[in-house]
Each structure stands twice: as structure tokens, then as C-alpha cells.
Scaffold this motif. Structure first.
Motif, short mmCIF file in Angstrom:
data_model
loop_
_atom_site.label_atom_id
_atom_site.label_comp_id
_atom_site.label_asym_id
_atom_site.label_seq_id
_atom_site.Cartn_x
_atom_site.Cartn_y
_atom_site.Cartn_z
N SER A 15 -10.04 -51.23 -6.33
CA SER A 15 -11.36 -50.69 -6.67
C SER A 15 -11.99 -51.39 -7.87
N ILE A 16 -11.37 -51.26 -9.05
CA ILE A 16 -11.96 -51.86 -10.25
C ILE A 16 -11.78 -53.37 -10.24
N GLN A 152 -14.34 -34.47 -11.85
CA GLN A 152 -14.76 -35.44 -10.86
C GLN A 152 -14.09 -35.12 -9.54
N TYR A 153 -14.82 -35.37 -8.46
CA TYR A 153 -14.30 -35.10 -7.12
C TYR A 153 -13.52 -36.33 -6.67
N PRO A 159 -13.83 -44.10 -1.49
CA PRO A 159 -14.21 -43.66 -0.14
C PRO A 159 -13.40 -44.39 0.94
N GLY A 160 -13.00 -43.64 1.94
CA GLY A 160 -12.25 -44.25 3.04
C GLY A 160 -10.75 -44.27 2.82
N ARG A 161 -10.29 -43.83 1.63
CA ARG A 161 -8.86 -43.80 1.35
C ARG A 161 -8.42 -42.39 1.02
N THR A 164 -4.83 -38.71 -2.25
CA THR A 164 -3.52 -38.19 -2.60
C THR A 164 -2.44 -39.27 -2.55
N LYS A 165 -2.79 -40.42 -1.97
CA LYS A 165 -1.83 -41.51 -1.86
C LYS A 165 -2.15 -42.66 -2.81
N THR A 166 -3.10 -42.43 -3.70
CA THR A 166 -3.43 -43.46 -4.69
C THR A 166 -2.70 -43.17 -5.99
#
Length: 227
Positions: A15-16, A152-153, A159-161, A164-166
Motif C-alpha cells: 500500500s504505502i 478508522q474503518y 480495498p479488495g483485501r 484481518t489478514k494484514t
């Protein structure tokens, strides 16, 4: 860490990391990418065909880059940063620096011996709103309490992942609110800590000045920045 011939290695292109690649390419900087995920490497090559991509640091040529952006999960920041430092690469490490103290002293020594420029990505401290907050805190008087709200939500983060697995949802990987939200909590406390005082037991509530920081989706920072 800038220069006409300096090439940047983005270690971790999620992501970043993906945002750093995009920004560096837009700035005309040389970029190479290291990521163990075949699907992420394919994505990088598809979007940035001129960027060299490697599966790990060992596969990247030794003199390939002069600076590294460490964008891996938090629990692998120090090992990745040490490997890059030992190659003589300047370091920008995404926040937080690590999920534990172990290894940080060694990294500091390695960077000092090699005279490397280092920085942790707590960039919110440079945000105008917090700079303004420091100025305002001096006008409040003695600060006895800081109350910070942040939310934060998580499904919106990537998005798309499955969030809970990150790493964000895994304490062992360096996730959790106090590390992931280091900007929102610690940076605000840092802004006013010089005026923070202990309250003696028995102090009447109406005599204790308090500065309450309300941070709901950066509402406070936006208000201050709009002044």
C-alpha cells in the motif's frame, strides 16, 4: 538523500510502498523495487515498466541504489533497514520504526559508522495543524490532561483485501492501534508535552486546566489549517 544520480530502492511495494514508487517516478527519480510477492512484482512491472524489480535484497545488485525506503510490515523494518545500511544506503523507514526495542541500537550504530542519513516517516509532525497546536498550547496555560480520539474503518485501508489478514490486525507483525496510529496519538501529545504537568491528588476539577485534543478524521487539523 537527494542528488542527480541517486536511485531509491523501495523495499516492500504494498500500500504505502506503491505510493512511494508513484511519487518517486513522478519526481523523475531512479527507482528499483524489492518485494517477495510475485503478484505485487507483476503489478509494479505492469504500472511502471521502466522500474527494475527484485524478489529480495540479495538479488538486487550491491551498487543498485543509494537510498532505501523501508515499507515492509513493521516487524521486519529493522532487519530490512540493517541490510540496506550495511550496503551504505541512506534510510527512510516507514512508521513505526519497529514493534520492539531489540535491534534499534544496532541500527543506530551502523548508520552512525557509515554516516548515513536516516528518517522515520512520522511526517504528520510537519503538518501545519500540529505546528499551530504547539503555538496554541502555550496560550492555554498548564496542561494536565490530553484526551485524543481517533478511529478508522479498517476495511477501507486496503480495498479488495481482507484486513484481518494484514499486518495491521496482527500484534506479532507490529500491528495494533498504538503502533499503526502513532501519528494520531503520539504526534499530538508531542505537540503539547512541554506544557504537560502532573495533577496532585485532590486538585479540584474546576482548577485543573485541560487541553482536549479531538481528532476525528483530521477534523482538528483541518480546522487549524483553515485559519
Amino acid at each position: 538523500m537527494t542528488g542527480p544520480k541517486l536511485t531509491y530502492a523501495v523495499i516492500g511495494a504494498g500500500s504505502i510502498g506503491g505510493r512511494h514508487i508513484r511519487n518517486l517516478v513522478a519526481l523523475g527519480r531512479g527507482v528499483v523495487v524489492v518485494d517477495p510477492s510475485p503478484s505485487i512484482r507483476r503489478k509494479v512491472k505492469r504500472i511502471f515498466p521502466g522500474v527494475s524489480v527484485y524478489s529480495d535484497l540479495k538479488a538486487m545488485p550491491a551498487e543498485c541504489a543509494g537510498a532505501a525506503l523501508i515499507c515492509t510490515p513493521t516487524n521486519s523494518h529493522i532487519p530490512a533497514a540493517l541490510a540496506c545500511a550495511r550496503r551504505g544506503m541512506h534510510l527512510f523507514i516507514e512508521k513505526p520504526l519497529s514493534h520492539q526495542i531489540a535491534g534499534i541500537g544496532l541500527l543506530r550504530r551502523e548508520a552512525a559508522v557509515r554516516k548515513l542519513t536516516t528518517m522515520v516517516g512520522c511526517n504528520m509532525r510537519f503538518q501545519y495543524g500540529l505546528k499551530r497546536l504547539r503555538q496554541l498550547s502555550a496560550l492555554v496555560g498548564r496542561v494536565f490532561s490530553i484526551r485524543c480520539y481517533f478511529g478508522q474503518y479498517l476495511p477501507d485501508w486496503r480495498p479488495g483485501r481482507d484486513y484481518t489478514k494484514t499486518y495491521s490486525a496482527s500484534g506479532s507483525s507490529g500491528g495494533g492501534v498504538m503502533l499503526d496510529a502513532v501519528h494520531e496519538f503520539l504526534e499530538q501529545a508531542e505537540a503539547v508535552k512541554r506544557t504537560l504537568h502532573r495533577v496532585p491528588i485532590g486538585t479540584p476539577a474546576d482548577l485543573a486546566d485541560a487541553l482536549v485534543l479531538i481528532h476525528a478524521h483530521e477534523a482538528l487539523l483541518r480546522i487549524l489549517a483553515a485559519e
